[in-house]
Design a protein around this motif. Structure first.
Motif, PDB file in Angstrom:
ATOM      1  N   ILE A 124      -2.614  13.286  -2.590  1.00  0.00           N
ATOM      2  CA  ILE A 124      -3.304  12.062  -2.170  1.00  0.00           C
ATOM      3  C   ILE A 124      -2.339  10.988  -2.137  1.00  0.00           C
ATOM      4  O   ILE A 124      -2.699  10.075  -1.155  1.00  0.00           O
ATOM      5  CB  ILE A 124      -4.439  11.617  -3.179  1.00  0.00           C
ATOM      6  N   GLY A 125      -1.342  10.883  -3.264  1.00  0.00           N
ATOM      7  CA  GLY A 125      -0.543   9.765  -3.154  1.00  0.00           C
ATOM      8  C   GLY A 125       0.476   9.578  -1.753  1.00  0.00           C
ATOM      9  O   GLY A 125       0.767   8.637  -1.272  1.00  0.00           O
ATOM     10  N   LEU A 126       0.816  11.058  -1.634  1.00  0.00           N
ATOM     11  CA  LEU A 126       1.586  11.158  -0.560  1.00  0.00           C
ATOM     12  C   LEU A 126       1.132  10.716   0.756  1.00  0.00           C
ATOM     13  O   LEU A 126       1.736  10.103   1.820  1.00  0.00           O
ATOM     14  CB  LEU A 126       2.027  12.757  -0.275  1.00  0.00           C
ATOM     15  N   ARG A 135       0.579   7.254   5.227  1.00  0.00           N
ATOM     16  CA  ARG A 135      -0.157   6.597   6.131  1.00  0.00           C
ATOM     17  C   ARG A 135       0.061   5.144   6.336  1.00  0.00           C
ATOM     18  O   ARG A 135       0.170   4.559   7.508  1.00  0.00           O
ATOM     19  CB  ARG A 135      -1.704   6.774   5.656  1.00  0.00           C
ATOM     20  N   MET A 144      -2.908  18.294  -6.063  1.00  0.00           N
ATOM     21  CA  MET A 144      -3.888  17.517  -4.933  1.00  0.00           C
ATOM     22  C   MET A 144      -3.729  16.087  -5.164  1.00  0.00           C
ATOM     23  O   MET A 144      -3.506  15.482  -4.086  1.00  0.00           O
ATOM     24  CB  MET A 144      -5.339  18.167  -5.668  1.00  0.00           C
ATOM     25  N   ILE A 145      -3.438  15.572  -6.397  1.00  0.00           N
ATOM     26  CA  ILE A 145      -3.557  14.022  -6.545  1.00  0.00           C
ATOM     27  C   ILE A 145      -2.198  13.514  -5.875  1.00  0.00           C
ATOM     28  O   ILE A 145      -1.829  12.426  -5.433  1.00  0.00           O
ATOM     29  CB  ILE A 145      -3.827  13.701  -7.971  1.00  0.00           C
ATOM     30  N   VAL A 146      -1.142  14.544  -6.308  1.00  0.00           N
ATOM     31  CA  VAL A 146       0.299  14.042  -5.540  1.00  0.00           C
ATOM     32  C   VAL A 146       0.012  13.898  -4.207  1.00  0.00           C
ATOM     33  O   VAL A 146       0.637  13.016  -3.350  1.00  0.00           O
ATOM     34  CB  VAL A 146       1.195  15.050  -6.084  1.00  0.00           C
ATOM     35  N   LEU A 187       1.305   6.336  -6.959  1.00  0.00           N
ATOM     36  CA  LEU A 187       0.391   7.237  -7.671  1.00  0.00           C
ATOM     37  C   LEU A 187       1.253   8.823  -7.674  1.00  0.00           C
ATOM     38  O   LEU A 187       0.826   9.592  -8.600  1.00  0.00           O
ATOM     39  CB  LEU A 187      -0.846   7.553  -6.724  1.00  0.00           C
ATOM     40  N   MET A 188       1.986   8.934  -6.633  1.00  0.00           N
ATOM     41  CA  MET A 188       2.859  10.453  -6.956  1.00  0.00           C
ATOM     42  C   MET A 188       3.560  10.412  -8.128  1.00  0.00           C
ATOM     43  O   MET A 188       3.607  11.347  -8.903  1.00  0.00           O
ATOM     44  CB  MET A 188       3.657  10.610  -5.699  1.00  0.00           C
ATOM     45  N   GLY A 211       0.978   4.359  -2.826  1.00  0.00           N
ATOM     46  CA  GLY A 211       1.081   5.821  -2.668  1.00  0.00           C
ATOM     47  C   GLY A 211       2.186   6.531  -3.668  1.00  0.00           C
ATOM     48  O   GLY A 211       1.890   7.507  -4.287  1.00  0.00           O
ATOM     49  N   VAL A 212       3.329   5.894  -3.271  1.00  0.00           N
ATOM     50  CA  VAL A 212       4.463   6.436  -4.079  1.00  0.00           C
ATOM     51  C   VAL A 212       4.162   6.405  -5.716  1.00  0.00           C
ATOM     52  O   VAL A 212       4.557   7.428  -6.453  1.00  0.00           O
ATOM     53  CB  VAL A 212       5.555   5.533  -3.410  1.00  0.00           C
ATOM     54  N   PHE A 228       0.915  -1.172   0.116  1.00  0.00           N
ATOM     55  CA  PHE A 228      -0.205  -0.124  -0.202  1.00  0.00           C
ATOM     56  C   PHE A 228       0.958   1.370   0.199  1.00  0.00           C
ATOM     57  O   PHE A 228       0.488   2.539  -0.580  1.00  0.00           O
ATOM     58  CB  PHE A 228      -1.050  -0.058   1.060  1.00  0.00           C
ATOM     59  N   ILE A 229       2.098   1.027   0.684  1.00  0.00           N
ATOM     60  CA  ILE A 229       2.978   2.297   0.487  1.00  0.00           C
ATOM     61  C   ILE A 229       3.444   2.339  -0.785  1.00  0.00           C
ATOM     62  O   ILE A 229       3.370   3.761  -1.413  1.00  0.00           O
ATOM     63  CB  ILE A 229       4.478   1.961   1.327  1.00  0.00           C
ATOM     64  N   VAL A 234       1.728  10.615 -11.459  1.00  0.00           N
ATOM     65  CA  VAL A 234       1.046  12.068 -11.750  1.00  0.00           C
ATOM     66  C   VAL A 234       1.869  13.091 -12.082  1.00  0.00           C
ATOM     67  O   VAL A 234       2.084  13.987 -12.743  1.00  0.00           O
ATOM     68  CB  VAL A 234       0.329  12.712 -10.428  1.00  0.00           C
ATOM     69  N   PHE A 251      -4.438  16.851   0.698  1.00  0.00           N
ATOM     70  CA  PHE A 251      -4.762  15.572   1.493  1.00  0.00           C
ATOM     71  C   PHE A 251      -3.796  15.052   2.598  1.00  0.00           C
ATOM     72  O   PHE A 251      -4.223  14.257   3.589  1.00  0.00           O
ATOM     73  CB  PHE A 251      -5.334  14.610   0.571  1.00  0.00           C
ATOM     74  N   LEU A 277      -1.468   8.380   1.123  1.00  0.00           N
ATOM     75  CA  LEU A 277      -1.502   7.043   1.390  1.00  0.00           C
ATOM     76  C   LEU A 277      -0.104   6.377   1.554  1.00  0.00           C
ATOM     77  O   LEU A 277       0.039   5.607   2.390  1.00  0.00           O
ATOM     78  CB  LEU A 277      -1.912   6.413  -0.408  1.00  0.00           C
ATOM     79  N   ALA A 278       0.805   6.771   0.912  1.00  0.00           N
ATOM     80  CA  ALA A 278       2.207   6.316   1.215  1.00  0.00           C
ATOM     81  C   ALA A 278       2.511   6.353   2.616  1.00  0.00           C
ATOM     82  O   ALA A 278       3.031   5.618   3.450  1.00  0.00           O
ATOM     83  CB  ALA A 278       3.265   6.923   0.404  1.00  0.00           C
TER      84      ALA A 278
END
Lengths: 326, 302, 435
Positions: free
Chosen positions: C244-246, C251, C240-242, A304-305, A301-302, A297-298, A308, C179, C248-249
């Motif tokens: 969100i990614g941050l 958390r 904003m989406i970055v 996704l960043m 997130g990474v 899950f980490i 984008v 976020f 998640l990561a």
């Protein structure tokens, strides 16, 4: 390390109800965000409406499975109207806040003890399969080959899911190639310009919201078809995971969301199998297998960043047709 | 000092005259008005942006709306086109009240506008931009859109019309490029061409010359003059007095939200109220822009 | 662990379902199967049980509510007077008995009334039996209840306010809807736990240190991530989406380190002091409110009088103009990030005492309330955010008098949506000029 088990489990990520549910929800988001520029952060709410609408209409109202699906779709249209009528006139980021809040409200309403008789509260809903399984045209037995071997019930779920996915993707393709799609893309670029050309921007945005919402709730139904409805699934993280799948494949494309969902689940299946094994075989020292399963899950997130930042158009997107120019 | 005047023909274009009734004064009635407004006002907080007692825009002519920064020209445009709502007043377009009519319906009535900051739809191709302007395409309705045979023929028609217009505006070679790749001037042209796709009665141009390089000025002017020739009414906001003098049949001057003067271009320029409006409240405005001797590089004027 | 190589077909299929289920649990949800009406959450690891009797006679249909750590569940007693509520964490919970559901003429007669605190014991369970007998029901007047709720609401609102003003400042100066602000809240709490709990520093050292470290984190995030991204020219939606990614990561990174459970900061169980009416607060609660107030007043002073504070407001108002008039925008934004992260960290520590307990997703639990506060007050106005936070805090607490307590966040979120509809610029925001 047991590579054959890892690979076999990974291969199943290619074709599973969860993958198809994600693909459908991501298609809905592509309609919302990729084509119409609507920032919907409540796709989990649409999926919850699909799943609960289906299960509740069967369990509480004794409907047939296909009637349950219809109820879900009607409910998702109503939800879109409820969200859209007040917010589509406002600035884009307000829609984001309202949709994410609305999805949370829905989840809390499904979770509360106040409606436990209908929603099952924290336990969720299960045991709504009779009507669906009775309609199964496949006789008992095993189908498929290798890692893709399924019993007749699983095949029935998969076939229905695939047909739904194919219809939705085809529909989206037709829509976006039509003059209607041209107006929608115009609105994404600059809604005032489109308004000045005499198009009813509000109506178009509402139509896009409804179509994407219906796709999302179909995703929720496919998610619920094989097993149970659990309120813990429809949290904001689910929304963000679907966004990840969407951006991975390409937000302003039709096949990108499907590809993104497949890659997302294949990677998830691979990591959830390989990471604990890496720990147990001592390759990843100092961490427990529970920690190992958190790693994936980490990585979402990474990922996704990075996506984008470095490739916002996704895998299938046209580099010139970025969706984030504004 | 670079002047665009060198590229303009020495003589202003033939003007339409005899537009008004009675003595020339602010709010003078017109022989054949296309727009009439009464007591239209719009406030932002405490600031009165527009407060027009009476104004008529003549049909079939080119009317220029001028005034110093902050005079309320763009706000008036927004009010007229339904993009903003006045606090008080009545206003009509071709005899129909526009009160409470949303922007898209105003556009459907034949009143099309462009924007001060050009709104080319960047990630659509030039041709798609054009087709978006077309009217009566059934395929834009959701129910029809998924059956291509219902709209293919009309689409063909629209494409031909779009290509013809693009040729006229010398954009035909760019038809498959994304609008984002066009220069500022080309985007202005595209926006105007796209507006013409709607077969408008009244074309409203918000600073058509802003950001256009001098090489394109001439062709833009001719396009505007052509609109009149084809029977359309033009209302434009402009800072470039040369353009105003050259093509406008009638000039309306605004200052601090009010109409302070109107009349044919030459007479208005001599009006003391106009000079006062420019010099009195806005001494920083370059004289050249007022007199039309120089063309200022027009900037966004918020 | 070696899996059988012959596994395939439906077994693997079940594994996939298991994966989905495990994912569901990890999503922060609850996992449970069917249960009786008097038993809820039977699949959760810990439990609170009890038996409601009056002079040996079982009382059926008495409503019991368990809440704590952001978790709420309720049930009614069965024919034997028994009840069972599963809870997700080995932590402190509040058990309340709804006296309205008792037969007439009897009431809870023990010290502390119908609302009691319990702690899960080493066995993973705790039994809570209420002493019930004949007597005047200790009925707390509605007025006293409202007063108590208002006090709790103010406490909660001030805590939210600390987080909300930071989020609002960042939004005002950079346009970013962050976020990952939720994770800055969690970060403060976890740092305080690390310093005060694991390193056993005194709490008056640990908390300020946690706030400072949070501020450093904000500085690091700005210079390591957000400033480079701004320089790259990323759009606001992209940013904003970055975030969100941050979010998640970070958390899940927290979960990686602290696990899925709840841990307590030192002093969390300080005794409650009865103040007036039905209002009782612990020393920690009172300290928390005072601290929030002092910090907020200090923050307001900073924003209104200092050079940097004024520059911050100027940038929120019009970034281009501010830059043109010689304000070093990058520097101000860096300071805004430090301040915002420090305030968020402090709010995280207070939230850890309010819940009580630190948990990997504790920030995410209140993120939407923080957003609601910011939006309610008017996007980008710091004092509006504070006002919005107080309104949200009061709303959450007071509304739980009328609606089920597990729906108390719903009220705030509904109000958020309604406000956006009738007054999108928020309470203190200015109406934007169109065109």
């Amino acid at each position: 390390m047991d590579w054959s088990a890892i690979l076999s489990n990974t291969a199943q990520g290619l074709l599973s109800p969860a993958t198809m549910a994600f693909a459908l929800a991501a298609l809905g988001l592509a309609m919302h965000f990729g084509f119409a520029g609507l920032l919907n952060f409540g796709i989990a709410g649409f999926m919850a409406i699909g799943a609960y609408g289906y299960a509740i209409s069967i369990l509480t109202f004794g409907f047939e499975w296909w009637q349950g699906i219809l109820v879900s779709l009607v409910a998702s249209v109503l939800f879109s109207l409820l969200l859209g009528i007040p917010t589509l006139r406002l600035r884009g980021d307000y829609l984001a806040i309202v949709t994410i809040a609305a999805a949370e409200i829905l989840r809390l309403l499904f979770l509360t003890n106040a409606f436990v008789d209908v929603t099952g509260s924290a336990d969720g809903l299960s045991g709504y399969h009779n009507s669906f399984r009775a309609a199964n045209p496949f006789p008992e037995g095993d189908y498929g080959f290798g890692p893709w071997t399924y019993n007749n019930i699983e095949v029935w779920v998969l076939i229905l899911g695939l047909i739904t996915l194919a219809i939705c993707a085809f529909l989206l393709l037709l829509l976006m190639k039509s003059p209607w799609g041209r107006v929608i893309k115009g609105i994404r670029e600059d809604e005032d310009a489109v308004r000045a050309l005499g198009k009813n921007v509000f109506a178009y945005k509402m139509q896009a919201l409804i179509i994407g919402g219906v796709f999302g709730s179909l995703g929720g139904i496919v998610y619920a078809l094989p097993s149970a409805v659990n309120p813990g699934v429809y949290v904001t993280s689910l929304t963000f995971f679907v966004w990840t799948a969407l951006l991975l494949g390409g937000a302003a494309t039709v096949f990108g969301p499907v590809l993104g969902a497949v890659i997302f689940w294949v990677l998830q299946a691979f990591l959830s199998n390989v990471l604990p094994q890496l720990v147990s075989s001592g390759i990843l020292p100092f961490i427990s297998s529970i920690q190992a399963s958190t790693i994936r899950f980490i990585l979402v997130g990474v990922g996704l960043m990075l996506l984008v930042i470095y490739r916002p158009q996704g895998i299938l997107g046209d580099k010139k047709e970025l969706t984030f120019v504004k | 000092m670079s002047s665009s005047s060198a590229k303009l023909p020495g003589k202003p274009a033939a003007k339409t005259i005899g537009l008004h009734v009675g003595t020339i004064r602010p709010g003078v009635p017109k022989v054949d008005p296309i727009i009439t407004m009464d007591n239209v006002s719009r406030k932002f907080g405490g600031l009165v942006a527009v407060d027009v007692e009476h104004l008529e825009i003549p049909r079939g002519a080119i009317t220029a709306l001028i005034g110093p920064n902050g005079a309320g020209k763009t706000t008036l445009f927004n009010l007229l086109t339904g993009f903003d709502k006045p606090d008080t007043g009545t206003w009509n377009f071709a005899g129909k009240s526009l009160a409470g009519i949303p922007a898209f319906k105003v556009a459907q009535m034949g009143q099309v506008r462009t924007f001060q900051l050009t709104k080319a739809l960047s990630l659509l191709t030039v041709l798609q931009n054009m087709k978006l302007g077309a009217k009566d395409q059934r395929g834009e309705k959701l129910m029809f859109s998924i059956f291509p045979f219902l709209w293919k023929a009309k689409e063909q028609e629209i494409e031909e019309k779009a290509l013809e217009l693009l040729k006229r505006f010398k954009l035909d070679t760019k038809k498959d490029d994304f609008a984002a790749s066009l220069s500022g001037g080309q985007r202005k042209l595209l926006e105007m061409a796209r507006a013409l796709m709607t077969d408008p009665v009244l074309v409203m141009l918000d600073e058509p010359m802003a950001g256009v390089n001098p090489a394109l000025t001439q062709s833009l002017l001719e396009h505007v003059l052509n609109l009149k020739k084809e029977g359309m009414t033009v209302l434009f906001v402009e800072h470039d007095m040369h353009m105003v003098r050259h093509i406008a049949d009638w000039v309306v001057v605004m200052a601090e939200g009010r109409v302070v003067a109107e009349g044919p271009a030459d007479e208005v320029m001599k009006n003391p109220a106009v000079i006062d409006a420019y010099l009195g409240s806005h001494q920083d405005t370059d004289l050249g822009t007022v007199t039309g001797r120089i063309t200022l590089p027009p900037k966004g004027k918020k | 662990m070696i899996l059988s190589t012959t596994q395939r077909g439906s077994r693997s299929w079940i594994q996939l379902l298991m994966l989905a289920v495990v994912t569901a649990i990890t999503f922060g949800g609850l996992f449970a199967t069917s249960a009786h009406a008097d038993e809820v959450g039977t699949d959760l690891p810990f439990k609170i049980v009890g038996n409601v009797k009056n002079e040996g006679i079982a009382l059926e249909g008495v409503r019991i509510v368990v809440s704590g750590g952001g978790y709420t569940a309720e049930t009614v007693t069965d024919a034997d007077g028994k009840w069972y509520i599963g809870v997700p964490e080995k932590a402190g919970y509040t058990v309340s008995l709804d006296q309205e559901t008792l037969p007439a003429g009897i009431a809870v007669i023990e010290e502390g009334g119908a609302e009691q605190s319990v702690e899960i014991g080493p066995s993973g369970s705790v039994t809570k039996n209420f002493f019930i007998g004949e007597g005047e029901r200790i009925v707390v007047s509605l007025f006293d209840q409202v007063i108590a709720r208002i006090v709790y609401g103010l406490n909660f609102g001030l805590m939210l306010g600390l987080a909300a003003v930071g989020l609002s400042l960042v939004f005002g100066t950079t346009g970013l809807s962050n976020f990952a602000h939720a994770e800055m809240v969690t970060f403060g709490a976890i740092t305080a736990f690390f310093l005060g709990g694991l390193l056993a520093l005194p709490i008056w050292v640990a908390i300020p240190a946690a706030v400072v470290i949070s501020g450093l984190m904000g500085w690091g995030l700005d210079s390591g991530l957000w400033r480079p991204l701004r320089k790259r020219g990323l759009g606001l939606v992209q940013l904003m989406i970055v975030s969100i990614g941050l979010s998640l990561a970070v958390r899940y990174l927290f979960q990686f380190f602290v696990g899925g459970g709840t841990s307590q900061l030192p002093g969390f169980d300080s005794p409650k002091i009865k103040l007036f009416g039905a209002t009782s607060l612990s020393v920690i609660d009172i300290a928390s409110m005072v601290l929030s107030l002092v910090v907020i007043i200090g923050f307001a002073w900073w924003l209104m009088t200092t050079q940097t504070g004024k520059a911050t407001r100027a940038i929120s108002d019009n970034p281009d103009l501010a830059a043109a008039s010689g304000i070093d925008v990058d520097r101000v934004i860096r300071i805004v990030w430090i301040v915002a992260a420090g305030l968020a960290g402090l709010s995280g520590v207070l939230w850890a005492y309010f819940r009580p307990g630190i948990k990997w997703d504790m920030g995410a639990q209140i993120l939407l309330l923080i957003f609601a506060a910011v939006t309610l007050g008017g996007l980008g106005t710091a004092f509006g955010a504070l006002l919005g936070a107080l309104v949200v805090g009061l709303l959450v607490e007071v509304s739980s008098l009328v609606i089920p307590s597990d729906l108390k966040y719903v009220g705030a979120l509904v109000v958020l949506i309604v406000i956006l509809l009738v007054r999108p610029q928020g309470i203190l925001g200015r109406k934007e000029r169109i065109g």
